[in-house]
Design an enzyme around this catalytic site. Structure first.
Site, PDB file in Angstrom:
ATOM      1  N   PRO A 156       2.909  -6.504  14.050  1.00 35.38           N
ATOM      2  CA  PRO A 156       1.905  -5.460  13.842  1.00 35.38           C
ATOM      3  C   PRO A 156       2.467  -4.096  14.201  1.00 35.38           C
ATOM      4  CG  PRO A 156       1.478  -6.598  15.905  1.00 35.38           C
ATOM      5  CD  PRO A 156       2.705  -7.251  15.305  1.00 35.38           C
ATOM      6  N   GLU A 227       2.298  -3.561  -0.156  1.00 36.88           N
ATOM      7  CA  GLU A 227       1.075  -2.773  -0.393  1.00 36.88           C
ATOM      8  C   GLU A 227       1.304  -1.430   0.273  1.00 36.88           C
ATOM      9  OE1 GLU A 227      -1.525  -3.265  -2.129  1.00 36.88           O
ATOM     10  OE2 GLU A 227      -1.686  -5.436  -2.417  1.00 36.88           O
ATOM     11  N   LEU A 228       1.391  -0.355  -0.525  1.00 36.98           N
ATOM     12  CA  LEU A 228       1.889   0.909   0.018  1.00 36.98           C
ATOM     13  C   LEU A 228       0.852   2.028  -0.027  1.00 36.98           C
ATOM     14  CD1 LEU A 228       5.397   0.521  -1.616  1.00 36.98           C
ATOM     15  CD2 LEU A 228       4.644  -0.251   0.638  1.00 36.98           C
ATOM     16  N   CYS A 261      -5.776   3.925   3.021  1.00 40.96           N
ATOM     17  CA  CYS A 261      -4.838   3.977   1.889  1.00 40.96           C
ATOM     18  C   CYS A 261      -5.540   4.405   0.601  1.00 40.96           C
ATOM     19  CB  CYS A 261      -4.142   2.633   1.712  1.00 40.96           C
ATOM     20  SG  CYS A 261      -5.281   1.261   1.535  1.00 40.96           S
ATOM     21  N   GLU A 356       1.175  11.932   0.210  1.00 39.62           N
ATOM     22  CA  GLU A 356       0.036  11.349   0.912  1.00 39.62           C
ATOM     23  C   GLU A 356      -0.304  12.200   2.148  1.00 39.62           C
ATOM     24  OE1 GLU A 356       0.571   7.325   2.454  1.00 39.62           O
ATOM     25  OE2 GLU A 356      -1.536   6.912   2.013  1.00 39.62           O
TER      26      GLU A 356
HETATM   27  P1  NAD Z   1       4.583   2.582   8.306  1.00 36.79           P
HETATM   28  O1  NAD Z   1       5.224   2.267   7.011  1.00 36.79           O
HETATM   29  O2  NAD Z   1       5.146   3.665   9.141  1.00 36.79           O
HETATM   30  O3  NAD Z   1       4.591   1.282   9.252  1.00 36.79           O
HETATM   31  C1  NAD Z   1       4.025   0.055   8.841  1.00 36.79           C
HETATM   32  C2  NAD Z   1       4.688  -1.078   9.602  1.00 36.79           C
HETATM   33  O4  NAD Z   1       6.047  -1.199   9.185  1.00 36.79           O
HETATM   34  C3  NAD Z   1       4.738  -0.893  11.101  1.00 36.79           C
HETATM   35  O5  NAD Z   1       4.540  -2.143  11.700  1.00 36.79           O
HETATM   36  C4  NAD Z   1       6.159  -0.366  11.338  1.00 36.79           C
HETATM   37  O6  NAD Z   1       6.650  -0.633  12.634  1.00 36.79           O
HETATM   38  C5  NAD Z   1       6.936  -1.132  10.291  1.00 36.79           C
HETATM   39  N1  NAD Z   1       8.148  -0.481   9.760  1.00 36.79           N
HETATM   40  C6  NAD Z   1       8.375   0.841   9.582  1.00 36.79           C
HETATM   41  N2  NAD Z   1       9.568   1.018   8.961  1.00 36.79           N
HETATM   42  C7  NAD Z   1      10.089  -0.219   8.739  1.00 36.79           C
HETATM   43  C8  NAD Z   1      11.287  -0.690   8.122  1.00 36.79           C
HETATM   44  N3  NAD Z   1      12.190   0.144   7.611  1.00 36.79           N
HETATM   45  N4  NAD Z   1      11.496  -2.024   8.066  1.00 36.79           N
HETATM   46  C9  NAD Z   1      10.586  -2.884   8.549  1.00 36.79           C
HETATM   47  N5  NAD Z   1       9.419  -2.496   9.157  1.00 36.79           N
HETATM   48  C10 NAD Z   1       9.181  -1.171   9.233  1.00 36.79           C
HETATM   49  O7  NAD Z   1       3.041   2.833   8.003  1.00 36.79           O
HETATM   50  P2  NAD Z   1       1.874   3.213   9.013  1.00 36.79           P
HETATM   51  O8  NAD Z   1       2.007   4.624   9.438  1.00 36.79           O
HETATM   52  O9  NAD Z   1       1.746   2.156  10.055  1.00 36.79           O
HETATM   53  O10 NAD Z   1       0.597   3.050   8.052  1.00 36.79           O
HETATM   54  C11 NAD Z   1       0.158   4.042   7.173  1.00 36.79           C
HETATM   55  C12 NAD Z   1       0.634   3.770   5.758  1.00 36.79           C
HETATM   56  O11 NAD Z   1       0.187   2.477   5.334  1.00 36.79           O
HETATM   57  C13 NAD Z   1       0.044   4.736   4.754  1.00 36.79           C
HETATM   58  O12 NAD Z   1       1.032   5.111   3.833  1.00 36.79           O
HETATM   59  C14 NAD Z   1      -1.048   3.918   4.076  1.00 36.79           C
HETATM   60  O13 NAD Z   1      -1.412   4.370   2.794  1.00 36.79           O
HETATM   61  C15 NAD Z   1      -0.424   2.558   4.046  1.00 36.79           C
HETATM   62  N6  NAD Z   1      -1.430   1.509   3.869  1.00 36.79           N
HETATM   63  C16 NAD Z   1      -1.493   0.867   2.659  1.00 36.79           C
HETATM   64  C17 NAD Z   1      -2.472  -0.106   2.443  1.00 36.79           C
HETATM   65  C18 NAD Z   1      -2.589  -0.824   1.122  1.00 36.79           C
HETATM   66  O14 NAD Z   1      -3.322  -1.808   1.059  1.00 36.79           O
HETATM   67  N7  NAD Z   1      -1.926  -0.400   0.072  1.00 36.79           N
HETATM   68  C19 NAD Z   1      -3.357  -0.416   3.473  1.00 36.79           C
HETATM   69  C20 NAD Z   1      -3.246   0.235   4.692  1.00 36.79           C
HETATM   70  C21 NAD Z   1      -2.280   1.210   4.883  1.00 36.79           C
END
Ligand code: NAD
Length: 450
Positions: A156, A227-228, A261, A356
């Site tokens: 997480p 899912e981004l 998102c 975003e």
């Molecule tokens: P983030 O990408 O910074 O981090 C998400 C997760 O990935 C965290 O657990 C983080 O520690 C991990 N992580 C980061 N870089 C990584 C890498 N290179 N390799 C492996 N793991 C890595 O995102 P955030 O700030 O936690 O969340 C916000 C983003 O999530 C926004 O862009 C939002 O739109 C997106 N989001 C998308 C959906 C969807 O359903 N499409 C839903 C919720 C959030």
């Protein structure tokens, strides 16, 4: 590796701490998952589904306590937090039944050959999740992966380790050892998990991290489901119910302090209704209460952290310097707080209309021709959700939008059974609904002569 301190975004106070996983331990943990998966996949799917569903009543029973932890850890208003917890507990039995049904073998028979098509588990699934819906996001990936017969290693977000940990522990009480394990840490642990011997990486998070994961997993052709982020448009047509459109715009731009998102990040309004729409949107924004999410009156809690607030403030200030008009709100709130902001006279030269935002900002731009609105709405690498408010012609406009989920006079999410799916750079694969559940499986056919 030390501890990860989780702090309340309202005041920086410590909420709790977890032990950070040493990246060097991750391959061993994945190996244990692989061993556990052999027995797990051998169980009938109904048994796996029943074990996962058994967690539902505890989640519901503890919804208040978990909701409060969620609010203290990431700031969202308490009603929304408890609602999020309940949404993961109440429907769990129906959800696992839907998954089991979607994955039943299918028989194909052309008179000469009889083929059985199986949806088999991949093996070990890494689930990596964000903080903005810190229970739902793990739930959406972990539940279908487990019921399909995969073992799961969940990482997480480092922003919300406590609530994800509490949720995973409830599930673990009902599962065999090592079928669901949890890794704590940040991108360092995420990268180590992707690099370990996993078969599927299911990820929800930012587009940049998703792109990184896709290339990191590419060398060994690991399966990837991403899912981004999004930059969702709302188009308000000439014949729209302006009251309803403004109410929707306010709710969907500001809920969860814009950290959703599928937040409405760009609003294109026909010029004949632009003044009326903007006025109503401002009225809605003015009525919103900003404060500690534990206070029942709060509509907007704090942003997750100072970095995210700074990103939003910089986008707003940059837009204002480039000619946008701040018709409501400001960037002066204390600490991590940021109230609703309405910007008019924006255009696509501004970063706030391209990248975003993930904050409580509604950006309004007028249009005169529908074709122009469609072109603007599609002028983005993102393609998660989109919404059109209008009369009969809204349907045709919706079909022109290059997004995965499109709502007409409502939000973009579909009826029960629908997938959660992003187009373009908002997704790669998808989840939820029967079509989504199958993404956690390897399709395999076995054929014999008749
Ligand atoms: P983030 O990408 O910074 O981090 C998400 C997760 O990935 C965290 O657990 C983080 O520690 C991990 N992580 C980061 N870089 C990584 C890498 N290179 N390799 C492996 N793991 C890595 O995102 P955030 O700030 O936690 O969340 C916000 C983003 O999530 C926004 O862009 C939002 O739109 C997106 N989001 C998308 C959906 C969807 O359903 N499409 C839903 C919720 C959030």
């Amino acid at each position: 590796m030390g501890e990860l301190v989780s702090s309340n975004p309202v005041n920086g106070e410590e909420v709790g701490r977890v032990v950070v996983t040493d990246p060097a331990d991750i391959p061993g943990l994945v190996q244990r998952a692989r061993v556990a998966q052999r027995a797990w996949r051998a169980l009938p799917i109904e048994e796996r589904a029943a074990m996962v569903a058994a967690a539902g009543p505890s989640i519901v029973e503890r919804s208040r306590e978990l909701g409060e932890l969620l609010t203290r850890e990431m700031g969202k208003p308490i009603q929304a937090a408890v609602g999020e917890v309940l949404s993961c507990g109440r429907g769990l039995k129906e959800e696992v039944d839907e998954i089991a049904n979607a994955l039943r073998p299918e028989v194909l028979d052309d008179g000469r050959t009889q083929t059985t098509l199986f949806h088999d588990p991949y093996g070990v699934c890494a689930a990596i999740t964000p903080w903005n819906f810190p229970i739902s996001m793990p739930h959406w990936l972990v539940v279908p992966a487990l019921v399909a017969g995969n073992a799961v290693v969940l990482k997480p977000s480092e922003e919300t380790p406590l609530i994800a940990d509490a949720w995973a522990r409830i599930l673990q009480e009902h599962l065999p050892a090592d079928v669901l394990q949890i890794v704590h840490g940040d991108e360092q642990q995420g990268k180590a998990l992707v690099a370990a011997d996993v078969d599927l990486v299911a990820f929800t998070g930012s587009r940049n991290a998703g792109a990184h994961i896709l290339s990191a997993a590419g060398g060994e052709l690991k399966r990837v489901l991403l899912e981004l982020g999004g930059k969702d448009p709302l188009i308000v047509l000439e014949d729209a119910d302006v009251d309803a459109a403004a109410r929707f715009a306010a709710r969907n731009s500001f809920r969860n302090t814009g950290q959703v998102c599928v937040s409405t990040e760009r609003i294109y309004v026909h010029e004949s209704v632009l003044p009326e729409f903007t006025e109503k949107l401002v009225d809605e924004a003015r009525a919103m209460v900003v404060g500690d999410g534990l206070d029942a009156a709060t509509d907007l809690g704090p942003m997750i952290n100072a970095r995210q607030k700074q990103h939003v403030v910089a986008q707003v200030r940059d837009a204002a310097q480039s000619g946008a008009h701040v018709v409501f709100g400001d960037t002066e709130a204390e600490g991590n707080f940021l109230g609703p902001i309405v910007l008019a006279d924006v255009d696509h030269t501004m970063d706030i209309m391209r990248e975003e935002t993930f904050g409580p900002v509604a950006c309004v731009q007028g249009f005169s021709r529908v074709e122009q609105a469609v072109e603007l709405a599609n002028d983005t690498p993102y393609g998660l959700g989109a919404v059109v408010y209008g009369g009969d012609s809204a349907e045709a406009v919706a079909r022109e939008l290059d997004a995965g989920m499109i709502g007409i006079n409502r939000s973009c999410g579909g009826a029960s059974g629908s997938p959660w799916v992003g187009a373009k750079q908002s997704g790669y694969g998808f989840h939820s609904g029967p079509h989504g559940h199958r993404q956690f499986t390897q399709v395999r056919i076995v054929s014999r002569p008749k």
